[in-house]
Scaffold this active site. Structure first.
Site, short mmCIF file in Angstrom:
data_model
loop_
_atom_site.label_atom_id
_atom_site.label_comp_id
_atom_site.label_asym_id
_atom_site.label_seq_id
_atom_site.Cartn_x
_atom_site.Cartn_y
_atom_site.Cartn_z
N TYR A 1 -82.29 5.20 12.48
CA TYR A 1 -83.13 4.18 13.10
C TYR A 1 -84.64 4.41 12.93
O TYR A 1 -85.34 3.58 12.39
CB TYR A 1 -82.80 4.07 14.59
CG TYR A 1 -81.40 3.57 14.82
CD1 TYR A 1 -81.04 2.28 14.48
CD2 TYR A 1 -80.43 4.41 15.35
CE1 TYR A 1 -79.74 1.82 14.66
CE2 TYR A 1 -79.13 3.96 15.54
CZ TYR A 1 -78.79 2.66 15.18
OH TYR A 1 -77.52 2.22 15.35
N PRO B 1 -78.20 -5.47 16.90
CA PRO B 1 -77.02 -6.33 17.03
C PRO B 1 -77.15 -7.24 18.25
O PRO B 1 -78.04 -7.03 19.08
CB PRO B 1 -75.88 -5.33 17.23
CG PRO B 1 -76.51 -4.16 17.88
CD PRO B 1 -77.95 -4.12 17.42
N HIS C 1 -81.09 -0.96 18.90
CA HIS C 1 -79.87 -0.18 18.74
C HIS C 1 -80.05 1.34 18.88
O HIS C 1 -79.07 2.07 19.04
CB HIS C 1 -79.30 -0.50 17.35
CG HIS C 1 -77.82 -0.40 17.23
ND1 HIS C 1 -77.05 0.30 18.12
CD2 HIS C 1 -76.96 -0.90 16.32
CE1 HIS C 1 -75.77 0.22 17.75
NE2 HIS C 1 -75.70 -0.50 16.67
N SER D 1 -67.84 -2.63 11.55
CA SER D 1 -67.72 -2.00 12.86
C SER D 1 -66.75 -2.79 13.73
O SER D 1 -66.82 -4.02 13.77
CB SER D 1 -69.10 -1.98 13.52
OG SER D 1 -69.04 -1.26 14.70
N1 COA Z 1 -48.32 1.83 15.62
C1 COA Z 1 -48.44 1.08 16.72
N2 COA Z 1 -49.59 0.99 17.44
C2 COA Z 1 -50.65 1.69 17.00
C3 COA Z 1 -50.59 2.49 15.84
C4 COA Z 1 -49.34 2.54 15.13
N3 COA Z 1 -49.20 3.26 14.04
N4 COA Z 1 -51.79 3.06 15.65
C5 COA Z 1 -52.58 2.64 16.65
N5 COA Z 1 -51.89 1.82 17.49
C6 COA Z 1 -52.37 1.19 18.71
C7 COA Z 1 -53.16 2.16 19.58
O1 COA Z 1 -52.32 2.88 20.42
C8 COA Z 1 -54.09 1.23 20.34
O2 COA Z 1 -53.37 0.64 21.38
P1 COA Z 1 -54.12 -0.02 22.67
O3 COA Z 1 -54.63 -1.35 22.21
O4 COA Z 1 -53.02 -0.17 23.64
O5 COA Z 1 -55.17 0.93 23.08
C9 COA Z 1 -54.39 0.15 19.34
O6 COA Z 1 -53.32 0.18 18.39
C10 COA Z 1 -55.71 0.33 18.62
O7 COA Z 1 -55.73 1.53 17.88
P2 COA Z 1 -56.40 1.60 16.43
O8 COA Z 1 -56.39 0.27 15.81
O9 COA Z 1 -55.77 2.71 15.67
O10 COA Z 1 -57.90 1.88 16.64
P3 COA Z 1 -58.76 2.64 17.67
O11 COA Z 1 -58.77 1.89 18.94
O12 COA Z 1 -58.39 4.08 17.70
O13 COA Z 1 -60.17 2.44 16.99
C11 COA Z 1 -62.12 3.21 15.88
C12 COA Z 1 -60.60 3.15 15.86
C13 COA Z 1 -62.63 3.99 14.69
C14 COA Z 1 -62.68 1.78 15.83
C15 COA Z 1 -62.53 3.89 17.23
O14 COA Z 1 -62.07 5.22 17.25
C16 COA Z 1 -64.02 3.94 17.40
O15 COA Z 1 -64.67 4.89 17.01
N6 COA Z 1 -64.60 2.90 18.04
C17 COA Z 1 -66.01 2.83 18.26
C18 COA Z 1 -66.66 2.10 17.12
C19 COA Z 1 -68.10 1.83 17.44
O16 COA Z 1 -68.82 2.73 17.84
N7 COA Z 1 -68.50 0.56 17.30
C20 COA Z 1 -69.80 0.14 17.66
C21 COA Z 1 -70.83 0.59 16.71
S1 COA Z 1 -72.38 -0.03 17.18
#
Ligand code: COA
Length: 628
Positions: free
Chosen positions: A88, A101, A327, A543
């Site tokens: 940033y 954003p 941000h 993202s």
């Molecule tokens: N089978 C069935 N369900 C599954 C699965 C599988 N193989 N893998 C994951 N799931 C489920 C999870 O249990 C979770 O369930 P929930 O909705 O009940 O919680 C859901 O699917 C989502 O999981 P997944 O899609 O794997 O992603 P995540 O939530 O772990 O997200 C990232 C991954 C990278 C987006 C997250 O770790 C992250 O870092 N988020 C922040 C991003 C960020 O900072 N954004 C803003 C930037 S400004």
């Protein structure tokens, strides 16, 4: 100990582990794996030799790694300052579109200006309540969901929501966070209306204003803003400019004490409230996103902003509402939590017509006054032109994919996030016939003061999958395609797990580079290499920003020939905000969205076809029972 106290204790920043420094060899191997299929063979061989030399025993890599490990011991979070500056503060691009954003709130059915002010008053009242929770450290600690669910997350970012300000500088900006302003006897916000700025006390004598009091103060501001004789030039436009330009302009402004006084009021406010004129456009999702990101330029609401302030709430008289955020102080997920609290607070009861104000005598809102001279006039005109170019350039397409959402993906036993990432790679490949360096933000809030690292989603497995889905010469069976899809999703999921546990490569490589600088070394060859430079041009910047109420996040591309792709997976649908620049002949948001829609449907058809085949096999192998 209450649940809350226990939670707070668990996630107290000093209790969370420090971000690790990954092993050097692991990072270098991953780096080579990430770029192998994205550069030409000859270039790769050159890169491989440079990387091997860097990582050789007794090589520069070892020296820098040692320095990083020492830094980890000495600091709370070894990467925090390096990352903040690189991501940033050193970035000279204008904040709107390029960096800040926005969350777009549900469209409001305002009947008139009074309705809009009631909404704004309730919103600000919600801000005060939310800030009181932050100050009392009473926000419930969050725990990771999705991959590796259950660990507590660092809550530090919340403390910066209403206390930070990004000062422009000639070479780098400065993010300042006011310490412990929660105890202040008076607090103010800045209200922007008709490009004029007003300081409005929202806490006086340690007592926050009620919603009714805020409403009556806002009414006064609207009336003051309409007074043509007292109009000041639209100084907010300067904050929409390139950072170096704004730093220069700020230097000119601060030569006058009257300007300095106005700036200090803005720099110490809790947040900015922008009361916008009607945008004059149809309130489609894409237009609402544009309105939040840049205010549609000088002639509309583009100057009714102050971009340095972390939280700018926008309340449009036409019901287009949301929040734009600077941000550098926090991530989108924190912005979502705050926005959801506020929209729920607003929705708790229906908007009431204004009641008469309480008997308390409140200080009148103050108009911020500025002294202008021909030099400042010139700067305003230049900023206006540069903002207009940015406005004309942004190609935004907000697309709601309605055929399925994350529940369908979970049923395939796949990670929804990894699935969407692979679908984005497929869309890009359909448009360009190649993959490019891709950024996906991964939260590292499991660690003390953790912010984000990068998941490099353009994996070699994703390339194999998108090729088989688009190859017109070779016919792949559904099972072959499915295998490649699973491989791509597994590779993406593995990278995600590495990233959220502090084992991704981008922060580490940045740390090594910064360590070399601190040791006054020449920039190591690995960081001058064409491959390294190209791998840091994120043509696809993605993202996941999920919400639990109806709203969505959007942002712009980070390079001139790139796409921004923010997505919000819901159980039965997914919202994608795809942005690019009209000036680039290599991009088109509409074309990307079309390819994304096509790709998502093709992947669903593939999953369905393979499931049908499996059902058929199971059906065929069922033992025959007489009488059934
Ligand atoms: N089978 C069935 N369900 C599954 C699965 C599988 N193989 N893998 C994951 N799931 C489920 C999870 O249990 C979770 O369930 P929930 O909705 O009940 O919680 C859901 O699917 C989502 O999981 P997944 O899609 O794997 O992603 P995540 O939530 O772990 O997200 C990232 C991954 C990278 C987006 C997250 O770790 C992250 O870092 N988020 C922040 C991003 C960020 O900072 N954004 C803003 C930037 S400004």
């Amino acid at each position: 100990m209450s649940r809350l106290e226990r939670d707070m204790a668990t996630a107290a920043p000093e209790r969370l582990p420090k971000v690790p420094v990954p092993p050097l060899k692991q990072t270098l191997d991953t780096y080579l794996k990430c770029v192998r299929h994205l550069v030409k063979d000859e270039q790769f061989q050159k890169t491989k030799a440079i990387v091997e030399k860097f990582g050789a025993p007794g090589g520069i890599g070892e020296v820098l790694q040692k320095k990083l490990l020492e830094r980890r011991e000495k600091t709370e979070n070894w990467v925090y300052d390096y990352w903040l500056e690189d991501m940033y503060l050193s970035n000279r691009l204008a904040l709107p579109v390029n960096s800040s954003p926005a969350m777009v709130f549900p469209k409001q059915p305002f009947k008139d200006g009074k309705d809009a002010l009631s909404y704004a008053a309730r919103l600000i009242r919600g801000v005060l309540e939310y800030k009181a929770l932050i100050d009392a450290r009473a926000l419930p600690v969050e725990f990771a969901r999705g991959q590796l669910a259950g660990t507590p997350l660092c809550m530090e970012q919340y403390s910066r929501l209403f206390t930070s300000y990004r000062y422009p500088g000639p070479k780098r900006d400065t993010l300042k966070v006011r310490v412990n302003p929660g105890t202040a006897a008076s607090e103010h916000i800045i209200v922007a209306c008709k490009n004029q700025f007003f300081a409005l006390d929202v806490v006086t004598e340690s007592k926050p204003l009620s919603e009714t009091e805020i409403f009556s103060q806002l009414e006064k501001i609207v009336s003051m803003a309409g007074n043509a004789e007292e109009q000041c030039p639209p100084f907010g436009i300067l904050t929409s400019d390139d950072r170096t330009e704004w730093a220069r302009a700020r230097d000119v402004l601060t030569k006058e004490q009257i300007n300095m006084d106005s700036l200090v009021l803005i720099e110490t406010c809790l947040s900015v409230l922008c009361l916008d004129e009607p945008s004059g456009t149809k309130a489609t999702d894409s237009n609402r996103a544009l309105q939040m990101l840049h205010g549609s330029g000088w002639e509309k609401n583009g100057a009714n902003r102050w971009y340095d302030k972390s939280m700018q709430f926008v309340v449009g008289m036409d019901g287009i509402c949301g929040v734009v955020c600077e941000h550098s102080a926090f991530e989108g997920v924190v912005l979502v939590q705050c926005s959801e609290y506020l929209t729920k607070h607003i929705a708790r009861t229906t908007l009431e017509p204004a009641k008469p104000a309480s008997g308390r005598k409140l200080p009148a809102p103050r108009r911020l006054v500025w002294k202008c001279n021909p030099q400042v006039q010139g700067l305003l005109v230049a900023s206006k032109e540069r903002l207009q170019r940015l406005v004309n350039n942004l190609d935004m397409d907000v697309f709601t994919f309605k055929d399925y959402g994350k529940e369908f993906i979970k049923k395939q036993k796949m990670s929804p996030d990894a699935f969407v990432q692979v679908a984005l790679q497929l869309a890009f490949f359909k448009c360009n016939g190649k993959l490019v360096s891709t950024y996906e933000s991964a939260s590292i809030r499991r660690f003390r003061d953790g912010r984000v690292d990068n998941i490099r989603s353009a994996t070699v497995e994703a390339l194999a999958f998108v090729k088989c889905m688009t190859d017109e010469r070779t016919t792949y069976t559904e099972s072959e395609k499915m295998k490649r899809l699973r491989d791509a999703i597994n590779a993406q999921t593995d990278y995600t797990i590495a990233a959220i546990t502090g084992m991704a490569i981008d922060n580490h490589l940045l740390g090594l580079l910064k360590s070399a600088k601190e040791l006054n070394m020449e920039r190591p060859e690995i960081f001058c290499d064409e491959t390294y430079l190209a791998s840091n041009q994120f043509i696809l910047s993605t993202s996941q920003v999920p919400t639990t109420v109806e709203m969505f996040c959007c942002y712009g591309p980070v390079v001139p020939n790139g796409y921004g792709a923010c997505y919000n997976p819901q159980p039965d649908h997914m919202v994608f905000c795809v942005s690019s620049f009209w000036e680039s002949t290599q991009t088109s948001s509409a074309v990307f969205v079309k390819a994304l829609n096509e790709g998502l449907l093709e992947i669903r058809d593939l999953c369905d076809a393979v499931a049908k085949m499996a059902d058929g096999r199971q059906g065929g192998s069922k033992p025959y029972r007489s009488g059934t």
